[in-house]
Design a protein around this motif. Structure first.
Motif, mmCIF file in Angstrom:
data_model
loop_
_atom_site.group_PDB
_atom_site.id
_atom_site.type_symbol
_atom_site.label_atom_id
_atom_site.label_comp_id
_atom_site.label_asym_id
_atom_site.label_seq_id
_atom_site.Cartn_x
_atom_site.Cartn_y
_atom_site.Cartn_z
ATOM 1 N N ILE A 64 -22.974 -8.895 3.541
ATOM 2 C CA ILE A 64 -22.863 -7.946 4.647
ATOM 3 C C ILE A 64 -22.353 -8.641 5.905
ATOM 4 C CG2 ILE A 64 -24.183 -6.448 6.189
ATOM 5 C CD1 ILE A 64 -25.935 -5.701 3.843
ATOM 6 N N ALA A 65 -22.842 -9.853 6.160
ATOM 7 C CA ALA A 65 -22.373 -10.602 7.329
ATOM 8 C C ALA A 65 -20.884 -10.918 7.213
ATOM 9 C CB ALA A 65 -23.186 -11.883 7.488
ATOM 10 N N SER A 66 -20.447 -11.315 6.014
ATOM 11 C CA SER A 66 -19.026 -11.605 5.809
ATOM 12 C C SER A 66 -18.183 -10.346 5.971
ATOM 13 C CB SER A 66 -18.814 -12.207 4.415
ATOM 14 O OG SER A 66 -19.537 -13.417 4.267
ATOM 15 N N ALA A 67 -18.684 -9.215 5.459
ATOM 16 C CA ALA A 67 -17.951 -7.951 5.599
ATOM 17 C C ALA A 67 -17.857 -7.535 7.062
ATOM 18 C CB ALA A 67 -18.632 -6.862 4.777
ATOM 19 N N ARG A 68 -18.919 -7.754 7.827
ATOM 20 C CA ARG A 68 -18.893 -7.409 9.253
ATOM 21 C C ARG A 68 -17.847 -8.244 9.993
ATOM 22 N NH1 ARG A 68 -23.757 -8.331 10.139
ATOM 23 N NH2 ARG A 68 -24.568 -6.212 9.953
ATOM 24 N N VAL A 69 -17.777 -9.519 9.667
ATOM 25 C CA VAL A 69 -16.786 -10.391 10.307
ATOM 26 C C VAL A 69 -15.372 -9.962 9.929
ATOM 27 C CG1 VAL A 69 -15.911 -12.754 10.394
ATOM 28 C CG2 VAL A 69 -18.366 -12.340 10.473
ATOM 29 N N SER A 72 -14.392 -6.683 11.782
ATOM 30 C CA SER A 72 -14.078 -6.959 13.188
ATOM 31 C C SER A 72 -12.730 -7.654 13.324
ATOM 32 C CB SER A 72 -15.185 -7.818 13.810
ATOM 33 O OG SER A 72 -16.434 -7.154 13.768
ATOM 34 N N ALA A 73 -12.402 -8.522 12.379
ATOM 35 C CA ALA A 73 -11.120 -9.224 12.428
ATOM 36 C C ALA A 73 -9.953 -8.254 12.260
ATOM 37 C CB ALA A 73 -11.073 -10.301 11.350
ATOM 38 N N GLN A 74 -10.101 -7.253 11.385
ATOM 39 C CA GLN A 74 -9.029 -6.277 11.192
ATOM 40 C C GLN A 74 -8.818 -5.434 12.454
ATOM 41 O OE1 GLN A 74 -7.009 -6.270 8.627
ATOM 42 N NE2 GLN A 74 -8.180 -7.917 7.660
ATOM 43 N N VAL A 75 -9.907 -5.049 13.107
ATOM 44 C CA VAL A 75 -9.784 -4.274 14.347
ATOM 45 C C VAL A 75 -9.116 -5.109 15.433
ATOM 46 C CG1 VAL A 75 -11.079 -3.113 16.172
ATOM 47 C CG2 VAL A 75 -11.750 -2.801 13.787
ATOM 48 N N ARG A 76 -9.527 -6.361 15.572
ATOM 49 C CA ARG A 76 -8.926 -7.229 16.592
ATOM 50 C C ARG A 76 -7.453 -7.487 16.302
ATOM 51 N NH1 ARG A 76 -13.719 -10.169 15.921
ATOM 52 N NH2 ARG A 76 -12.567 -11.698 14.689
ATOM 53 N N ASN A 77 -7.102 -7.579 15.030
ATOM 54 C CA ASN A 77 -5.710 -7.832 14.680
ATOM 55 C C ASN A 77 -4.813 -6.685 15.135
ATOM 56 O OD1 ASN A 77 -3.550 -9.226 13.516
ATOM 57 N ND2 ASN A 77 -3.772 -8.143 11.574
ATOM 58 N N LEU A 78 -5.245 -5.446 14.873
ATOM 59 C CA LEU A 78 -4.465 -4.296 15.332
ATOM 60 C C LEU A 78 -4.440 -4.231 16.854
ATOM 61 C CD1 LEU A 78 -2.931 -1.664 14.779
ATOM 62 C CD2 LEU A 78 -5.137 -0.500 14.702
ATOM 63 N N ILE A 179 -15.223 -2.428 4.345
ATOM 64 C CA ILE A 179 -15.124 -3.639 3.533
ATOM 65 C C ILE A 179 -16.120 -3.533 2.385
ATOM 66 C CG2 ILE A 179 -15.219 -6.149 3.516
ATOM 67 C CD1 ILE A 179 -13.035 -5.059 5.285
ATOM 68 N N PRO A 180 -15.650 -3.432 1.141
ATOM 69 C CA PRO A 180 -16.584 -3.411 0.010
ATOM 70 C C PRO A 180 -17.056 -4.822 -0.317
ATOM 71 C CG PRO A 180 -14.335 -3.218 -0.786
ATOM 72 C CD PRO A 180 -14.256 -3.238 0.722
ATOM 73 N N SER A 181 -18.316 -4.938 -0.679
ATOM 74 C CA SER A 181 -18.872 -6.221 -1.088
ATOM 75 C C SER A 181 -19.861 -5.982 -2.212
ATOM 76 C CB SER A 181 -19.559 -6.928 0.090
ATOM 77 O OG SER A 181 -20.626 -6.139 0.586
ATOM 78 N N TYR A 182 -20.492 -7.045 -2.688
ATOM 79 C CA TYR A 182 -21.416 -6.940 -3.812
ATOM 80 C C TYR A 182 -22.602 -6.055 -3.457
ATOM 81 C CZ TYR A 182 -25.063 -8.278 -7.115
ATOM 82 O OH TYR A 182 -26.079 -8.249 -8.041
ATOM 83 N N TYR A 186 -19.714 -2.115 3.883
ATOM 84 C CA TYR A 186 -19.885 -2.114 5.332
ATOM 85 C C TYR A 186 -18.694 -1.413 5.977
ATOM 86 C CZ TYR A 186 -20.253 -3.709 10.141
ATOM 87 O OH TYR A 186 -20.328 -3.751 11.505
ATOM 88 N N SER A 187 -18.972 -0.485 6.894
ATOM 89 C CA SER A 187 -17.928 0.250 7.610
ATOM 90 C C SER A 187 -18.123 0.066 9.109
ATOM 91 C CB SER A 187 -17.959 1.742 7.257
ATOM 92 O OG SER A 187 -17.652 1.946 5.888
ATOM 93 N N GLN A 188 -17.008 -0.116 9.794
ATOM 94 C CA GLN A 188 -17.035 -0.254 11.249
ATOM 95 C C GLN A 188 -15.992 0.673 11.853
ATOM 96 O OE1 GLN A 188 -16.861 -4.251 12.812
ATOM 97 N NE2 GLN A 188 -15.889 -3.594 14.704
#
Length: 204
Positions: A64-69, A72-78, A179-182, A186-188
């Motif tokens: 979940i922590a990795s998905a959150r990061v 956030s990286a995808q939002v910052r990139n755009l 971001i799907p994970s095991y 997680y959705s932001q």
């Protein structure tokens, strides 16, 4: 007549162990009882269950922590990519959508403006950039001329509209990155506001 002393002497002479030694040896060689086996098995299962729970909780928290990061990286990139384009562009003029009540989704976000070359004494040249969201691929792609690149991925929801309530129009982009994970997803969701710097309307 055989006395106890005689029998003991005969056993010692024959090399046979005494009764007390035989009983002690049998006690040492005896296995676990059924109750002891059941108790040991129950304790082992409890310990293994606790360890498994700790491991799964740790793995899930890490995912979940990795998905959150990543979200956030995808939002910052755009945000960082579009910010530079809006600096050199006018507010877009969408057709059939683009209001807060009817935002655009799959329609291209076209930014028209001008850019100065790096040459000394250069003249500003017209510049057009467009952003397109593909719901099937879940990507927002930036197109500039013949080149293109992904500005954000894993975008499950995307819309934009023009806000003309202020002194100058601004563009509002709403997006959701999933971001799907095991064993977890997680959705932001984020709302970004951009201010085009060119306010003059180009002459016909």
């Amino acid at each position: 007549m055989k006395t106890p002393r005689t029998r003991r002497l005969r056993r010692e002479f024959a090399g046979a162990p005494a009764p007390s030694q035989t009983a002690a040896r049998r006690r040492r060689q005896a296995g676990f009882t059924l109750i002891e086996v059941v108790i040991a098995s129950a304790l082992g299962l409890m310990v293994m269950g606790a360890l498994t729970s700790v491991v799964l909780t740790t793995v899930l928290s890490d995912n979940i922590a990795s998905a959150r990061v990543e979200a956030s990286a995808q939002v910052r990139n755009l945000q960082s990519t579009a910010y530079d384009d809006f600096v050199h562009a006018r507010a877009p003029v969408p057709s059939g959508c683009g209001t807060s009540g009817n935002p655009c989704t799959t329609q291209d976000l076209v930014l028209q403006g001008s850019r100065m070359p790096n040459d000394i004494g250069g003249v500003a040249a017209p510049d057009t950039v467009r952003y397109t969201w593909d719901p099937s691929l879940q990507v927002v792609t930036r197109y500039a001329g013949i080149s293109s690149r992904v500005a954000a991925s894993n975008v499950t929801a995307y819309s934009w509209y023009i806000d003309g309530s202020g002194a100058y129009p601004s563009l509002v982009i709403s997006m959701t990155v999933t971001i799907p994970s095991y064993n977890a997803t997680y959705s932001q969701s984020q709302t970004l506001r951009f201010y085009p710097r060119i306010t003059a309307t180009p002459s016909p």
